[in-house]
Scaffold this active site. Structure first.
Site, short mmCIF file in Angstrom:
data_model
loop_
_atom_site.label_atom_id
_atom_site.label_comp_id
_atom_site.label_asym_id
_atom_site.label_seq_id
_atom_site.Cartn_x
_atom_site.Cartn_y
_atom_site.Cartn_z
N ASP A 75 0.86 -1.18 0.00
CA ASP A 75 0.00 0.00 0.00
C ASP A 75 0.90 1.22 0.00
O ASP A 75 1.41 1.62 1.03
CB ASP A 75 -0.92 0.01 1.23
N TRP A 100 6.80 -4.63 7.77
CA TRP A 100 5.86 -5.72 7.94
C TRP A 100 6.03 -6.68 6.78
O TRP A 100 6.57 -6.33 5.74
CB TRP A 100 4.45 -5.20 8.05
N ASP A 119 9.85 0.45 3.66
CA ASP A 119 9.66 1.77 3.07
C ASP A 119 11.02 2.40 2.81
O ASP A 119 12.01 2.10 3.50
CB ASP A 119 8.87 2.68 4.02
#
Lengths: 173, 403
Positions: A75, A100, A119
């Site tokens: 996402d 995650w 990220d």
């Protein structure tokens, strides 16, 4: 290093709390127990490359497309469209040390792989190739599998989120 | 065919040119200016808003996903569709908390000393509605969770006394701010559990990673003490959303990704599971709740509005194509309202004659609807880029009538 240590401790504690879970979380627990939490942290494998590392030769699909198999639970903005690749952060950003994990099925060999959704951080959002798929994603109170969280929280450069990686960490089965 | 028609075009253009030339050659006649008063000299003025937010004014939050450091809130008059003003929110903007009298907005925000980089500062700022200027502020530990916006990560106690800020670093803690004294109370560990769903003036519930609930209490000085926990209430495969619905002071509905509803009451300080029911009936299993703000509860009528879509697991953020309306007390659906535009957020004003609001992330448009049938009353367009949460203000209790 203090943040890094905290991250490792957190992952270990979190995994302990979730050992009763079925599915890939259970497998994640096995990996952590067997190898130690720190080896799961992608920062231990970060190295500089002169160019973004492409997908592996035996893979199929377009890593600039949201349909690409590794992105089943991502996402965010795809780093492939932002000067990096599915496993390379763009120049001048910092990979998040903790993140995650999801499990995606590689259509080429039919196997499930554990994907680490690190990220890349320290610059404002890239803004290209926004991709939200969310397969297996959980609410933020189950953080080890939550993709609504900004995982830049462990970096030295701050929490500014730039784009998302999808790194193969190994077969899930 | 078309070529034949075009053959005559040069002749026509030439004739037109002659006409224009001959018109230019005539002596110009100046039309007499209309006799109107000379414009008065103006002063620069500054708009002031009302002292308190009326029930049909609404705060629309924009996380500005492509420029996350520039989150903001827009204030809109939903009765007229008028844009009233802007409140700045900072990086990873969540939303506002209204003081109980709806006169002031508290906004927790994150800033960096050099725009998107540099030293991080987290701060709660008080904005008076009347002038929308930043007033008092309290600097808090730079740890507040950075995530898609959740109002339960920044709750204010019902009496407006304390503000709680959920931190994730990834250590899990809760910061408490005394909103009356405008001072930092402290930071308290909440291992394994997240968010704070208020269940009374000084009590709350947290959701924990194993599907259990944790109670917490605030002392009069704001210090947090954790209390009882429950066994896991939800399966890992179908977790309760992190966006529960408060239906009474101490009672919340926790709704899973598939639409199973569980009521939990913390009136005693021990979270107590109550009734369980489902949003879907037999044959409707393909329908699921979804979006960034999928639920809106209207306390005066006891009706729950839910954004529903057809989809399987992993679609919990998909926009709703219908609004399903439930009578919560009866645990029964009373309406299915198709939407002409999918929506990721639904909200409703808190007064007895409410307006229903929807928005689609990325549309920049707030849609104001009639609650009974979701008919569009008006649209407010151009509201930034990425609308997340729509917030209706509290409605002050009716003033006691004079004897």
């Amino acid at each position: 290093m203090r943040r890094f240590d905290r991250a490792a401790e957190y992952l270990a504690r979190s995994t302990a709390r979730n050992t009763s879970r079925r599915g890939f979380i259970g497998r994640l627990g096995a990996i952590v127990t067997a190898t130690g939490a720190a080896t799961l942290l992608p920062i231990s494998r970060v190295r500089a490359e002169k160019a973004a590392v492409p997908i592996q030769v035996q893979e199929e699909g377009d890593p600039n497309s949201c349909d690409y198999w590794r992105y089943c639970a991502v996402d965010g903005f795809l780093c492939s469209c932002c000067g990096g690749s599915a496993s390379s952060c763009p120049p001048g950003t910092e990979p998040s040390p903790i993140t995650w994990l999801g499990t995606c099925r590689n259509p080429t060999d039919g196997r499930n792989y554990v994907i680490s959704y690190n990220d890349c951080c320290g610059k404002a959002a890239c803004g290209r190739c926004n991709c939200s798929r969310d397969e297996g994603a959980t609410p933020v109170y189950q953080p080890t599998t939550a993709n609504d969280l900004d995982w830049c929280l462990g970096t030295q450069t701050g929490v500014a989120y730039h784009c998302s990686l999808s790194v193969v960490t190994g077969p899930a089965d | 065919m078309y070529a034949d028609r075009l053959k005559g075009l040069p002749l026509f253009m030439a004739a037109l040119g002659l006409l224009v030339s001959s018109a230019d050659a005539r002596p110009a006649k100046k039309a007499a200016p209309p006799k109107v008063p000379v414009l008065a000299t103006e002063d620069v003025t500054l708009v002031e808003l009302k002292d308190r937010m009326p029930p049909h004014w609404v705060v629309v939050n924009d996380v500005v996903f492509t420029h996350l450091i520039d989150g903001r809130s827009y204030i809109v008059d939903a009765d007229s569709g008028t844009y009233l003003g802007t409140v700045p929110g900072g990086h990873s903007h969540v939303g506002v908390q209204f003081t109980p009298d709806a006169s002031t907005l508290l906004i927790p925000a994150t800033f960096f000393s050099r725009g998107s980089r540099g030293e991080r500062t987290d701060v709660i700022t008080w904005f008076g509605l009347k002038d929308l200027m930043p007033g008092a502020e309290v600097v808090i530990p730079p740890k507040r969770v950075q995530a898609l916006p959740l109002l339960s990560s920044i709750p204010l106690t019902d009496d407006g006394r304390f503000m709680l800020i959920y931190n994730f670093t990834p250590e899990q803690t809760m910061t408490v701010v005394d909103a009356a004294a405008k001072t930092l109370v402290g930071e308290f560990e909440t291992p394994g559990c997240a968010l704070a769903h208020m269940t009374g003036p000084r009590s709350f519930m947290m959701q924990c990673a194993d599907g259990s609930m944790q109670s917490g209490a605030l002392a009069e000085d704001g210090k947090i003490t954790l209390g009882a926990t429950t066994p896991p209430l939800f399966e890992r495969e179908d977790p309760a959303s992190d966006k529960p619905v408060r239906i009474a002071s101490s009672r919340w509905l926790f709704i899973t990704f598939s639409g199973a509803v569980a009521e939990v009451d913390n009136a005693t300080g021990t979270p107590t599971p109550g009734a369980r029911w489902k949003l879907t009936a037999a044959g409707e299993e393909a329908w699921r709740p979804g979006g960034l703000q999928p639920y809106a509860y209207h306390a005066p009528s006891g009706l729950l509005y839910v954004l529903m879509h057809e989809g399987g697991p992993g679609t919990h953020k998909h926009p709703g194509t219908e609004i399903w309306v439930f009578d919560v007390a009866a645990k029964k659906r009373v309406a299915r309202l198709p939407l002409e535009t999918p929506s990721t957020a639904v909200s409703i004003s808190n007064d007895a004659d409410p307006l229903l609001y929807t928005a689609l992330f990325g549309s920049g448009t707030l849609v104001v609807r009639r609650p009974s049938d979701a008919a569009i009353l008006r649209k407010v367009e151009g509201l930034g880029s990425d609308i997340t949460l729509i917030q209706a203000p509290p409605v002050a209790p009716a003033a006691a009538t004079a004897p």
